[in-house]
Enzyme design. Structure first.
Site, PDB file in Angstrom:
ATOM      1  N   GLU A 116      -8.083   5.060  15.814  1.00  0.00           N
ATOM      2  CA  GLU A 116      -7.167   5.366  14.724  1.00  0.00           C
ATOM      3  C   GLU A 116      -7.240   4.280  13.654  1.00  0.00           C
ATOM      4  O   GLU A 116      -7.681   3.158  13.931  1.00  0.00           O
ATOM      5  CB  GLU A 116      -5.738   5.490  15.260  1.00  0.00           C
ATOM      6  CG  GLU A 116      -5.243   4.253  15.985  1.00  0.00           C
ATOM      7  CD  GLU A 116      -3.993   4.516  16.817  1.00  0.00           C
ATOM      8  OE1 GLU A 116      -3.808   5.657  17.279  1.00  0.00           O
ATOM      9  OE2 GLU A 116      -3.211   3.569  17.004  1.00  0.00           O
ATOM     10  N   LYS A 118      -6.362   1.224  11.222  1.00  0.00           N
ATOM     11  CA  LYS A 118      -5.495   0.046  11.287  1.00  0.00           C
ATOM     12  C   LYS A 118      -4.795  -0.068   9.936  1.00  0.00           C
ATOM     13  O   LYS A 118      -5.384  -0.536   8.963  1.00  0.00           O
ATOM     14  CB  LYS A 118      -6.293  -1.213  11.599  1.00  0.00           C
ATOM     15  CG  LYS A 118      -5.429  -2.453  11.805  1.00  0.00           C
ATOM     16  CD  LYS A 118      -6.288  -3.651  12.210  1.00  0.00           C
ATOM     17  CE  LYS A 118      -5.423  -4.861  12.502  1.00  0.00           C
ATOM     18  NZ  LYS A 118      -4.683  -5.322  11.319  1.00  0.00           N
ATOM     19  N   ARG A 139       8.149  -7.320  13.835  1.00  0.00           N
ATOM     20  CA  ARG A 139       7.429  -7.888  14.967  1.00  0.00           C
ATOM     21  C   ARG A 139       7.882  -9.319  15.278  1.00  0.00           C
ATOM     22  O   ARG A 139       8.009  -9.719  16.425  1.00  0.00           O
ATOM     23  CB  ARG A 139       5.918  -7.893  14.686  1.00  0.00           C
ATOM     24  CG  ARG A 139       5.091  -8.358  15.888  1.00  0.00           C
ATOM     25  CD  ARG A 139       3.683  -8.791  15.485  1.00  0.00           C
ATOM     26  NE  ARG A 139       2.958  -7.755  14.774  1.00  0.00           N
ATOM     27  CZ  ARG A 139       2.273  -6.775  15.364  1.00  0.00           C
ATOM     28  NH1 ARG A 139       2.244  -6.700  16.673  1.00  0.00           N
ATOM     29  NH2 ARG A 139       1.637  -5.882  14.634  1.00  0.00           N
ATOM     30  N   CYS A 419     -14.667  -1.357 -35.249  1.00  0.00           N
ATOM     31  CA  CYS A 419     -14.892  -0.996 -36.654  1.00  0.00           C
ATOM     32  C   CYS A 419     -13.844  -1.569 -37.606  1.00  0.00           C
ATOM     33  O   CYS A 419     -13.973  -1.424 -38.820  1.00  0.00           O
ATOM     34  CB  CYS A 419     -14.946   0.526 -36.800  1.00  0.00           C
ATOM     35  SG  CYS A 419     -13.351   1.342 -36.543  1.00  0.00           S
ATOM     36  N   CYS A 432      -8.652   3.930 -31.425  1.00  0.00           N
ATOM     37  CA  CYS A 432      -9.046   3.643 -32.799  1.00  0.00           C
ATOM     38  C   CYS A 432      -8.670   4.818 -33.689  1.00  0.00           C
ATOM     39  O   CYS A 432      -8.833   5.985 -33.299  1.00  0.00           O
ATOM     40  CB  CYS A 432     -10.554   3.390 -32.863  1.00  0.00           C
ATOM     41  SG  CYS A 432     -11.195   3.235 -34.547  1.00  0.00           S
TER      42      CYS A 432
END
Length: 692
Positions: A116, A118, A139, A419, A432
């Protein structure tokens, strides 16, 4: 290639490396930002581990090796079961060695693996009591984490209530998709905040924020399911389930899992199948709507997991196959302003060179001036640069905590840098005032290209000659060129002149889709031009369409439709000149359906009775035989002329895959899904009536 370890020469360098790693890890796990990018951090930790292997008697107690979250974070809410990290491998041979080691540990060849993505987010444990989400825990250090329950109700895929009144704990990753990340930065900037540097940092910061005046969405994908009370019958039953079965159970409860991502977790029976799936996910990385930094491989069966056991930091029955970094930190040195063929003035970042995924990156896109302002970018900033696959590198945001005060504001142009004309700033993308005429050479060269009007002999150099000589002022002027005019140009003899005139005459008969593509309408390209041409059948119908009608074309949404309609209105004089010069304005085989009141219908313009009617076709690999000289764009045109719909990716909606030599992951995916395959010769026979 594998991430090389940093070279640590002595004890002093080792002590400094440990200190640097702890600082980087603490910043990463606290807010998702760090002075070190992932690749640099991996090199540093591998260097620390290598030095410790040679000097085991000098290992510092604060060393990040062998610790969850590198030992840089702590928590105050104990985990019911240790929430461990994963060990890493970087090469196919390292993965093969790990599967062999796992087989020795469990005493037999592992019967089944789970593979699967990560996910690049923040790991959390979601605790449900009688089906109600009561607590969210990060965690932390693996034994205890931070209570972030205030975020309950703000995370997509993590329901407040399960489909069944069970007491369970779901573990997974909270992240921001690419779309959520862009939205989060827009909202953050609107509230005067500094843009997040990357999606992971955005998720980490948002998950922990308690008193913000705004909320932004995040997404959850589960990768684990366990029971706090191990004495219940449900716990006993779940304890016997394979990982893939646990994910199915979590999904039945209504939780997002890794099995529901764009690259779903699957099971594999052999190490060879595992590696094939790893390579397939890696190849799709650039197309994913969220970030991944690797692929997780697990022994799927509960018995194998229990036999293999776990260490203090990581389970022995799972491994992370890390992918090359696609995101690194470098410095923004300068901003260049370039003018495109339609007159769009686009900023481009000049970077301190940095290597990402095997390529040296010197430039990155900056989108538009509003984007620069929103991200508060400054010259001299440390910036997070992202690149995946063939995607053009982009700057995510500045790493604001690394600013020194010497950074300078970016100066925006007050006139067109090409230009000198004025600039239309009414939209996010500046343009432009001269539009296409500002960059006429680029616009004409594009229009004459192989996938547009395919005018052989009209390359960039010849276009420059025509423009400099005053013979061509717009695309329509190409079709009124005379033999005498061309013969007057340098290096234009009789033969080359006649050949060019013949090619221009031939271009008049190109289908409407190519003519539309040659016009270079912003927001359209080859595929979109074909869809628009099939939808409306004639240029007259296209120019008469309003925004609502334009939205009926697949891929054109509520934001893009008005700009396409507006630009087509600007192009009407040029379109009229092209029609007057004899250029075709119809799409072969397409008939724009009309309702009873004459309005454009649903756009189902598939050619009646065509051999591919109702089919979605994907072409992959090298073509041969009658198809050998066709470009991929020409193959797509062929598919659509025969009544089908061309696609670049294989999915359950795909009907047929034309697989030539070298067909790789797309062929494999078609086989897995049971989709019909055809060789180039078989496909050529199927559409023979439509081949020139």
């Amino acid at each position: 290639m594998t991430t090389p370890a940093a070279v640590i020469m002595d004890a002093a360098a080792y002590t400094q490396a440990v200190e640097d790693a702890l600082k980087a890890s603490a910043a990463y796990y606290a807010g998702g930002t760090s002075a070190l990018d992932d690749d640099a951090y991996d090199r540093l930790v591998r260097g620390i581990a290598a030095w410790e292997a040679e000097h085991p008697d000098q290992v510092l107690p604060d060393s990040p090796t062998g610790k969850v979250a590198s030992g840089a974070v702590e928590g105050d809410v104990p985990h019911t079961v240790a929430m461990l990290s994963l060990d890493n491998v970087f090469l196919p041979e390292e993965l093969t060695a790990w599967t062999a080691s796992l087989a020795r540990r469990v005493g037999h060849e592992v019967e089944r693996f789970s593979v699967e993505p990560k996910l690049d987010g923040l790991a959390v444990a979601a605790r449900y009591d009688s089906g109600r989400l009561r607590q969210l825990i990060t965690r932390g250090d693996g034994t205890a984490g931070e209570n972030v329950s205030h975020a309950i109700g703000t995370i997509e895929g993590l329901p407040d209530e399960l489909a069944e009144p069970v007491t369970v704990e779901v573990r997974g990753e909270v992240l921001m998709t690419t779309a959520q990340f862009e939205h989060a930065n827009e909202v953050r900037a609107a509230h005067g905040g500094q843009p997040f540097a990357n999606p992971r940092g955005a998720a980490a910061g948002t998950l922990r924020a308690k008193e913000r005046a705004y909320t932004v969405p995040m997404t959850f994908f589960g990768y684990g399911l366990l029971l706090p009370d191990t004495e219940t019958a449900l716990a006993a039953r779940l304890g016997e389930l394979a990982h893939s079965e646990l994910m199915a159970q979590a999904a039945a409860y209504g939780v997002n899992t890794t099995a529901t991502t764009a690259v779903p977790g699957i099971t594999a029976d052999t190490a060879e199948q595992v590696l094939a799936r790893v390579q397939e996910i890696a190849a799709l990385r650039a197309e994913l709507p969220f970030g991944i930094d690797g692929i997780v491989i697990k022994a799927d069966l509960a018995a194998d997991q229990q036999t293999a056991g776990s260490g203090s930091r990581a389970p022995r029955w799972a491994i992370a196959y890390k992918l090359p970094a696609v995101e690194k930190t470098t410095r923004l040195l300068e901003v260049e302003w370039n003018v495109g063929r339609t007159g769009i003035i686009a900023p481009r970042a000049v970077l301190e060179p940095v290597e990402i995924d095997g390529a040296t990156i010197t430039y990155a896109t900056l989108h538009n001036p509003a984007d620069i302002t929103r991200r508060d970018l400054r010259l001299g900033d440390h910036v997070m640069v992202h690149r995946a696959g063939d995607v053009i590198p982009r700057i995510e945001a500045p790493v604001a905590h690394l600013r020194t005060g010497d950074e300078q504001p970016i100066t925006f142009p007050e006139a067109c840098p090409r230009c000198g004309a004025g600039i239309d700033t009414s939209e996010q993308r500046w343009r432009c005032a001269n539009g296409r005429n500002c960059h006429l050479v680029a616009a004409l060269s594009y229009a004459a290209g192989r996938d547009q009007l395919d005018i052989e002999g009209l390359g960039h150099t010849r276009v420059v000659q025509l423009v400099d000589a005053g013979l061509v002022a717009d695309l329509a002027d190409l079709f009124t060129l005379t033999r005498e005019q061309l013969m007057s140009l340098e290096r234009m003899g009789a033969t080359s002149t006649d050949n060019l005139l013949a090619a221009i005459a031939g271009a008049k008969g190109q289908p409407l889709s190519r003519v539309l593509c040659a016009l270079g309408v912003r927001g359209t390209g080859r595929s979109m031009s074909r869809r628009i041409a099939r939808q409306f059948a004639t240029m007259e119908n296209i120019c008469a369409a309003d925004a609502e009608s334009m939205q009926q074309v697949e891929g054109i949404g509520i934001e893009k439709a008005p700009s396409i309609v507006a630009e087509l209105a600007e192009l009407v004089p040029l379109i009229d000149k092209l029609a007057a010069a004899g250029v075709n304005m119809t799409e072969p085989g397409a008939t724009a359906p009309t309702s009873s009141d004459g309005d454009t219908g649903d756009g189902n313009t598939e050619r009646a009775g065509g051999p591919l009617a109702g089919m979605t076709v994907v072409v992959t690999g090298a073509m041969a035989g009658p198809l050998e000289k066709l470009s991929r764009n020409q193959m797509n045109e062929l598919i659509e002329q025969a009544g089908g719909r061309s696609s670049s990716s294989v999915s359950k909606k795909t009907t047929l895959v034309v697989a030539g030599d070298g067909a790789g992951s797309k062929r494999a995916k078609a086989e897995d899904l049971g989709i019909r395959l055809a060789t180039p010769d078989e496909f050529a026979a199927l559409v023979a009536d439509y081949l020139n």
